[in-house]
Write a protein that holds these residues in place. Structure first.
Motif, PDB file in Angstrom:
ATOM      1  N   GLU A 122      19.730  -0.321 -16.226  1.00 12.20           N
ATOM      2  CA  GLU A 122      18.611  -0.107 -15.314  1.00 12.20           C
ATOM      3  C   GLU A 122      19.027  -0.241 -13.855  1.00 12.20           C
ATOM      4  OE1 GLU A 122      14.514   0.963 -15.569  1.00 12.20           O
ATOM      5  OE2 GLU A 122      15.918   0.506 -17.185  1.00 12.20           O
TER       6      GLU A 122
ATOM      7  N   TYR B 184      20.992   2.860 -12.384  1.00 14.64           N
ATOM      8  CA  TYR B 184      20.419   4.202 -12.385  1.00 14.64           C
ATOM      9  C   TYR B 184      18.944   4.271 -11.991  1.00 14.64           C
ATOM     10  CZ  TYR B 184      24.716   4.938 -14.956  1.00 14.64           C
ATOM     11  OH  TYR B 184      26.039   4.968 -15.334  1.00 14.64           O
ATOM     12  N   TRP B 185      18.189   3.185 -12.152  1.00 12.06           N
ATOM     13  CA  TRP B 185      16.749   3.255 -11.909  1.00 12.06           C
ATOM     14  C   TRP B 185      16.183   2.053 -11.154  1.00 12.06           C
ATOM     15  CZ3 TRP B 185      18.488   4.055 -17.118  1.00 12.06           C
ATOM     16  CH2 TRP B 185      18.570   5.402 -17.480  1.00 12.06           C
TER      17      TRP B 185
ATOM     18  N   THR C  75      23.770   6.989  -8.039  1.00 14.05           N
ATOM     19  CA  THR C  75      23.529   6.979  -9.483  1.00 14.05           C
ATOM     20  C   THR C  75      24.492   7.885 -10.230  1.00 14.05           C
ATOM     21  OG1 THR C  75      21.966   8.827  -9.464  1.00 14.05           O
ATOM     22  CG2 THR C  75      21.066   6.625  -9.033  1.00 14.05           C
TER      23      THR C  75
ATOM     24  N   TRP D 243      22.996  10.297 -12.482  1.00 12.45           N
ATOM     25  CA  TRP D 243      22.600   9.782 -13.790  1.00 12.45           C
ATOM     26  C   TRP D 243      23.577  10.202 -14.895  1.00 12.45           C
ATOM     27  CZ3 TRP D 243      19.242  11.470 -10.041  1.00 12.45           C
ATOM     28  CH2 TRP D 243      18.438  10.467  -9.483  1.00 12.45           C
TER      29      TRP D 243
ATOM     30  N   ARG E 187      11.110   3.659 -12.797  1.00 14.14           N
ATOM     31  CA  ARG E 187      12.129   4.692 -13.038  1.00 14.14           C
ATOM     32  C   ARG E 187      11.813   5.983 -12.289  1.00 14.14           C
ATOM     33  NH1 ARG E 187      15.054   4.926 -18.887  1.00 14.14           N
ATOM     34  NH2 ARG E 187      15.962   2.838 -18.824  1.00 14.14           N
ATOM     35  N   GLU E 188      10.592   6.446 -12.431  1.00 19.39           N
ATOM     36  CA  GLU E 188      10.213   7.674 -11.734  1.00 19.39           C
ATOM     37  C   GLU E 188      10.227   7.470 -10.216  1.00 19.39           C
ATOM     38  OE1 GLU E 188       9.092   7.958 -15.832  1.00 19.39           O
ATOM     39  OE2 GLU E 188       8.496   6.454 -14.353  1.00 19.39           O
TER      40      GLU E 188
ATOM     41  N   SER F 291      13.861   7.776  -9.058  1.00 21.63           N
ATOM     42  CA  SER F 291      14.630   8.973  -9.432  1.00 21.63           C
ATOM     43  C   SER F 291      13.949  10.275  -9.055  1.00 21.63           C
ATOM     44  CB  SER F 291      14.903   8.971 -10.941  1.00 21.63           C
ATOM     45  OG  SER F 291      13.691   9.019 -11.679  1.00 21.63           O
TER      46      SER F 291
END
Length: 446
Positions: free
Chosen positions: A39, A42-43, A85, A88, A155-156, A159
């Motif tokens: 997490e 990346y988020w 990131t 991703w 997360r959204e 990203s």
């Protein structure tokens, strides 16, 4: 396949456990169902701070006389975020794991027996230990319509590829205030909905209002004492009947451990899970519920790895050795990367009093030569909480531009139980913001 150690979860916490046991000569497998790096990579930590940094740098420049103009390029900011990131893509993290002699198992790991982990139908056994490092997941409030509404989680929010025209942020915790400011500075019309009388309610009482002031200066509408009752696409209904509208809704109302029942795994300071016979099941990080912070989880992970290696040698880790995470109880540092920043470690004054301590509280504005040079009209505040019986610090809070770098000194003072009389001789360099330490100690009475 059999291994000495199987780690479930390939985020920063799992990586640190696995790296430590592998470096100690134990055959180690790490299970990850999504991206190795977890997490934070990346988020959460990395992309969120990348989204914030450009706006902070521009605001800091504008606070110094002689700097004019300047603007943010939202697409370049998003591109920089994506760079952190690796778009991703976790191939680099996998290569690191393999280079560290960590065997990566792809899939969802489940403890299905003593020293047994099943991944994608295959059973793997651990000769020494299984370590659960599955982290946490967003906690969704029981609001009407939330199951059908298309809402953002953290997360959204970290990203997204485009800046939303408008954004509703539900929740005044760390994720809420950070993302409200990040997207506001990138051009979104942001409304922050806070259920209480201030954001960041678990910190010292002056913190939330100062952060709210900073958000309002960036155009964020901050609604206090505003409880939500229902969610629909593009609309949040409050208990008083008001409807807040936005093209996106971020629900940032906390996180819960990523276990089947969302309950934390209770552990001791070596990470050993309670009520499990045989001394083979360990856990570290958010899943323990001790301190939901990446750096603290990594600290716990290092303790778990060291404890497992000690157990193999037939040894028991001593308190305050590398094999115990004792600092979880006395000195958990945290930074809220808003502008102004919040840097906090230890206990609030209220927590210290409730624990039965006789405390003296010293409050000061951050107004020293270093802060004046750092920014014209610098605004900041600090609090030092001293245990009068031991004459040591038990809590320190800073609020202001770029105060995060002051935090480690406070952490060292609390962990090391440095008496204030000795701390007086730690002379701060001039002219830096650290000179506030001298003013705090003078105000205390030295």
């Amino acid at each position: 396949m059999d291994f000495d150690v199987i780690v479930i979860g390939g985020g920063p916490v799992g990586e640190n456990v696995a790296a430590r046991t592998a470096a100690g000569g134990l055959s180690t497998a790490m299970v990850e169902k999504e991206l190795v790096g977890g997490e934070c990579s990346y988020w959460a930590c990395m992309p969120s701070k990348a989204l914030l940094r450009s706006g902070h740098a521009l605001a800091a420049a504008r606070r110094v006389q002689g700097v004019t103009g300047g603007s943010l390029d939202p697409q370049q900011v998003l591109a920089r975020r994506t760079g952190f990131t690796s778009n991703w893509d976790d191939s680099g993290q996998v290569q690191w794991a393999e280079s560290a002699d960590i065997h990566v198992l792809r899939g969802e790991g489940e403890v299905t027996g003593e020293r047994e982990v099943t991944v994608g139908g295959e059973v793997h056994r651990a000769r020494q230990a299984v370590v659960v490092c599955t982290g946490s997941v967003p906690k969704m409030p029981p609001l009407d319509g939330i199951a059908d509404a298309r809402v953002w989680t953290s997360r959204e929010a970290t990203s997204a590829r485009e800046v939303p025209d408008s954004l509703i942020v539900l929740g005044g915790g760390v994720v809420g205030v950070e993302m409200a400011q990040a997207w506001a500075r990138l051009g979104s019309k942001v409304t922050l909905v806070v259920s209480g009388d201030r954001p960041l309610p678990r910190m010292e009482e002056f913190v939330g209002p100062l952060v709210a002031e900073g958000l309002r200066e960036d155009g964020v509408e901050v609604l206090l004492n505003a409880r939500a009752s229902a969610v629909a696409p593009g609309a949040l209904t409050l208990e008083d009947g008001r409807v807040v509208r936005g093209s996106e809704i971020l629900v940032a109302t906390g996180r819960v451990p990523a276990t089947k029942d969302s309950k934390p795994l209770t552990v001791d300071d070596t990470g050993l899970v309670s009520d499990v016979d045989g001394r083979w099941l360990y856990a570290a990080g958010d899943v323990t519920g001790r301190a939901l912070l990446t750096h603290q989880g990594k600290y716990q992970a290092r303790a778990v790895g060291s404890a497992i290696l000690a157990q193999v040698r037939g040894e028991e880790p001593e308190p305050w050795s590398a094999g115990q995470s004792n600092a979880d109880h006395v000195a958990v540092p945290q930074v809220v990367f808003t502008d102004p920043e919040v840097a906090f470690v230890g206990h609030t004054a209220e927590e210290a009093r409730k624990a039965g301590r006789d405390v003296k509280v010293v409050d000061l504005d951050i107004a020293v030569a270093g802060s004046s040079l750092h920014a014209d009209g610098y605004k900041g505040k600090t609090r030092m909480v001293v245990d009068e019986r031991t004459r040591t610090l038990v809590g320190v809070t800073f609020v202001g531009q770029d105060v995060a770098e002051l935090l480690h000194a406070a952490t060292i003072a609390i962990v090391g139980e440095v008496p204030v009389d000795r701390l007086w001789h730690a002379v701060p360099a001039y002219p830096t913001i650290s000179e506030v330490w001298l003013r705090l100690l003078e105000s205390y009475g030295l």
